[in-house]
Scaffold this motif. Structure first.
Motif, PDB file in Angstrom:
ATOM      1  N   ASP A 297       0.820  -1.195   0.146  1.00 13.58           N
ATOM      2  CA  ASP A 297      -0.021   0.029  -0.019  1.00 13.58           C
ATOM      3  C   ASP A 297       0.836   1.224  -0.047  1.00 13.58           C
ATOM      4  O   ASP A 297       0.833   2.067   0.885  1.00 13.58           O
ATOM      5  CB  ASP A 297      -1.068  -0.133   1.245  1.00 13.58           C
ATOM      6  CG  ASP A 297      -2.187   0.973   1.285  1.00 13.58           C
ATOM      7  OD1 ASP A 297      -2.358   1.234  -0.026  1.00 13.58           O
ATOM      8  OD2 ASP A 297      -2.587   1.380   2.068  1.00 13.58           O
ATOM      9  N   CYS A 298       1.560   1.569  -1.170  1.00 16.48           N
ATOM     10  CA  CYS A 298       2.563   2.806  -1.318  1.00 16.48           C
ATOM     11  C   CYS A 298       2.104   3.412  -2.566  1.00 16.48           C
ATOM     12  O   CYS A 298       1.854   2.783  -3.827  1.00 16.48           O
ATOM     13  CB  CYS A 298       3.818   1.861  -1.296  1.00 16.48           C
ATOM     14  SG  CYS A 298       4.969   3.558  -1.960  1.00 16.48           S
ATOM     15  N   ILE A 299       1.700   4.676  -2.281  1.00 18.33           N
ATOM     16  CA  ILE A 299       1.202   5.689  -3.334  1.00 18.33           C
ATOM     17  C   ILE A 299       2.077   5.844  -4.460  1.00 18.33           C
ATOM     18  O   ILE A 299       1.636   5.783  -5.539  1.00 18.33           O
ATOM     19  CB  ILE A 299       0.562   6.914  -2.582  1.00 18.33           C
ATOM     20  CG1 ILE A 299       0.047   7.864  -3.668  1.00 18.33           C
ATOM     21  CG2 ILE A 299       1.777   7.685  -2.156  1.00 18.33           C
ATOM     22  CD1 ILE A 299      -0.924   8.933  -3.103  1.00 18.33           C
ATOM     23  N   PHE A 300       3.384   5.853  -4.115  1.00 13.61           N
ATOM     24  CA  PHE A 300       4.215   6.142  -5.298  1.00 13.61           C
ATOM     25  C   PHE A 300       4.658   4.809  -5.939  1.00 13.61           C
ATOM     26  O   PHE A 300       4.824   4.878  -6.947  1.00 13.61           O
ATOM     27  CB  PHE A 300       5.730   6.473  -4.644  1.00 13.61           C
ATOM     28  CG  PHE A 300       5.761   7.992  -4.250  1.00 13.61           C
ATOM     29  CD1 PHE A 300       4.412   8.660  -4.350  1.00 13.61           C
ATOM     30  CD2 PHE A 300       6.844   8.665  -3.564  1.00 13.61           C
ATOM     31  CE1 PHE A 300       4.476  10.012  -4.163  1.00 13.61           C
ATOM     32  CE2 PHE A 300       6.749   9.988  -3.266  1.00 13.61           C
ATOM     33  CZ  PHE A 300       5.698  10.666  -3.645  1.00 13.61           C
ATOM     34  N   CYS A 301       4.372   3.539  -5.417  1.00 11.99           N
ATOM     35  CA  CYS A 301       4.530   2.337  -6.127  1.00 11.99           C
ATOM     36  C   CYS A 301       3.209   2.193  -7.011  1.00 11.99           C
ATOM     37  O   CYS A 301       3.454   1.781  -8.071  1.00 11.99           O
ATOM     38  CB  CYS A 301       4.613   1.236  -5.155  1.00 11.99           C
ATOM     39  SG  CYS A 301       6.184   0.874  -4.086  1.00 11.99           S
ATOM     40  N   LYS A 302       1.977   2.735  -6.527  1.00 10.01           N
ATOM     41  CA  LYS A 302       1.114   2.789  -7.527  1.00 10.01           C
ATOM     42  C   LYS A 302       1.114   3.704  -8.355  1.00 10.01           C
ATOM     43  O   LYS A 302       0.704   3.378  -9.596  1.00 10.01           O
ATOM     44  CB  LYS A 302      -0.214   3.242  -6.539  1.00 10.01           C
ATOM     45  CG  LYS A 302      -0.680   1.953  -5.729  1.00 10.01           C
ATOM     46  CD  LYS A 302      -1.849   2.273  -4.835  1.00 10.01           C
ATOM     47  CE  LYS A 302      -2.258   1.189  -3.883  1.00 10.01           C
ATOM     48  NZ  LYS A 302      -3.110   1.584  -2.984  1.00 10.01           N
TER      49      LYS A 302
ATOM     50  N   THR B  36      12.285   0.875  -7.638  1.00  5.71           N
ATOM     51  CA  THR B  36      12.383  -0.312  -6.458  1.00  5.71           C
ATOM     52  C   THR B  36      12.126   0.470  -5.237  1.00  5.71           C
ATOM     53  O   THR B  36      12.905   1.248  -4.819  1.00  5.71           O
ATOM     54  CB  THR B  36      13.911  -1.100  -6.397  1.00  5.71           C
ATOM     55  OG1 THR B  36      13.928  -1.582  -7.759  1.00  5.71           O
ATOM     56  CG2 THR B  36      13.649  -2.193  -5.362  1.00  5.71           C
ATOM     57  N   HIS B  37      11.140  -0.154  -4.353  1.00  8.12           N
ATOM     58  CA  HIS B  37      10.567   0.536  -3.174  1.00  8.12           C
ATOM     59  C   HIS B  37      11.787   0.339  -2.184  1.00  8.12           C
ATOM     60  O   HIS B  37      12.124  -0.550  -1.945  1.00  8.12           O
ATOM     61  CB  HIS B  37       9.315  -0.228  -2.645  1.00  8.12           C
ATOM     62  CG  HIS B  37       8.876   0.301  -1.286  1.00  8.12           C
ATOM     63  ND1 HIS B  37       7.918   1.430  -1.458  1.00  8.12           N
ATOM     64  CD2 HIS B  37       9.136   0.218  -0.219  1.00  8.12           C
ATOM     65  CE1 HIS B  37       7.822   1.589  -0.370  1.00  8.12           C
ATOM     66  NE2 HIS B  37       8.443   1.062   0.806  1.00  8.12           N
ATOM     67  N   ALA B  38      11.978   1.591  -1.637  1.00  8.10           N
ATOM     68  CA  ALA B  38      12.800   1.542  -0.499  1.00  8.10           C
ATOM     69  C   ALA B  38      12.283   2.740   0.512  1.00  8.10           C
ATOM     70  O   ALA B  38      11.843   3.782  -0.302  1.00  8.10           O
ATOM     71  CB  ALA B  38      14.305   1.953  -0.800  1.00  8.10           C
TER      72      ALA B  38
ATOM     73  N   MET C 200       6.352   7.266   2.523  1.00  5.85           N
ATOM     74  CA  MET C 200       7.419   6.515   2.970  1.00  5.85           C
ATOM     75  C   MET C 200       8.051   5.324   1.638  1.00  5.85           C
ATOM     76  O   MET C 200       8.094   4.407   1.806  1.00  5.85           O
ATOM     77  CB  MET C 200       7.079   5.507   4.217  1.00  5.85           C
ATOM     78  CG  MET C 200       6.548   6.385   5.231  1.00  5.85           C
ATOM     79  SD  MET C 200       7.769   7.336   5.884  1.00  5.85           S
ATOM     80  CE  MET C 200       6.922   8.680   6.589  1.00  5.85           C
ATOM     81  N   HIS C 201       8.302   6.096   0.469  1.00  5.19           N
ATOM     82  CA  HIS C 201       8.851   5.793  -0.598  1.00  5.19           C
ATOM     83  C   HIS C 201      10.023   6.757  -0.934  1.00  5.19           C
ATOM     84  O   HIS C 201       9.417   7.957  -1.096  1.00  5.19           O
ATOM     85  CB  HIS C 201       7.858   5.401  -1.642  1.00  5.19           C
ATOM     86  CG  HIS C 201       8.406   4.996  -2.762  1.00  5.19           C
ATOM     87  ND1 HIS C 201       8.017   3.866  -3.600  1.00  5.19           N
ATOM     88  CD2 HIS C 201       9.529   5.439  -3.684  1.00  5.19           C
ATOM     89  CE1 HIS C 201       8.699   3.451  -4.537  1.00  5.19           C
ATOM     90  NE2 HIS C 201       9.742   4.144  -4.540  1.00  5.19           N
ATOM     91  N   TYR C 202      11.196   6.516  -0.739  1.00  3.41           N
ATOM     92  CA  TYR C 202      12.474   7.217  -0.925  1.00  3.41           C
ATOM     93  C   TYR C 202      12.133   8.205  -2.266  1.00  3.41           C
ATOM     94  O   TYR C 202      11.773   7.691  -3.206  1.00  3.41           O
ATOM     95  CB  TYR C 202      13.730   6.596  -1.332  1.00  3.41           C
ATOM     96  CG  TYR C 202      15.056   7.533  -1.251  1.00  3.41           C
ATOM     97  CD1 TYR C 202      15.380   8.063  -0.135  1.00  3.41           C
ATOM     98  CD2 TYR C 202      15.254   8.039  -2.513  1.00  3.41           C
ATOM     99  CE1 TYR C 202      16.496   9.168  -0.014  1.00  3.41           C
ATOM    100  CE2 TYR C 202      16.096   8.848  -2.501  1.00  3.41           C
ATOM    101  CZ  TYR C 202      16.808   9.473  -1.306  1.00  3.41           C
ATOM    102  OH  TYR C 202      17.808  10.551  -1.308  1.00  3.41           O
TER     103      TYR C 202
HETATM  104 ZN    ZN Z   1       6.673   2.274  -2.803  1.00  4.74          ZN
END
Ligand code: ZN
Ligand code: AMP
Length: 136
Positions: free
Chosen positions: A2-7, A44-46, A95-97
């Motif tokens: 559930d990460c808005i930036f990954c989405k 890549t999520h960090a 919380m995505h760099y």
């Molecule tokens: Zn992310």
């Protein structure tokens, strides 16, 4: 996850894409703190600077440099601030760099508060603490 930036990276949420390659995405920040305010993120999520792989970090910073110059020149900015918040305590809300590229203009209302506390702190003590040394 559930990460808005990954989405955003997966195109599940729309964004205004400034730059994209296989490792990095740069988009216009929805808040537009100044005209052209851009976010650069690894695909890549960090969570933060502590977690991002060094290799991803170095590559991302190469793209930040390239985009900072392009944004400054093409938007006719007077300067550029590069900002990265880590942890809620430092103002991180997603919380995505990511790195903020903030172009600056005459009379914009963007503020970075910087107060001189040099007289309040013992600089040798600061150095010893950073380097984990006993005080001499
Ligand atoms: Zn992310
Ligand atoms: P930070 O406070 O450093 O974590 O910054 C997060 C930034 O992400 C803020 O400047 C927000 O305006 C921006 N932001 C949040 N959601 C979106 C979105 N959907 N599209 C573009 N920018 C966003």
């Amino acid at each position: 996850m559930d990460c808005i930036f990954c989405k955003i990276i997966n195109k599940e949420i729309p964004s205004k894409i400034v730059y994209e390659d296989e490792r990095v995405l740069a988009i216009l920040d929805i808040s537009q703190a100044t005209y052209g305010h851009t976010l650069v993120m690894p695909k890549t999520h960090a969570k933060n600077i502590y977690e991002i792989k060094e290799d991803d970090y170095l590559y991302l910073m190469k793209i930040v440099k390239m985009l900072a110059i392009k944004i400054k020149n093409n938007l006719n900015a007077k300067g550029i601030n590069i900002i990265n918040n880590n942890d809620i305590g430092a103002g991180q809300s997603v919380m995505h760099y990511h790195v903020h590229i903030v172009p600056r203009y005459d009379n914009d209302d963007f503020k970075i508060k910087n107060i001189d506390h040099s007289k309040d702190y013992n600089l040798d003590e600061v150095l010893n603490k950073i380097n984990n040394k006993k005080e001499s």
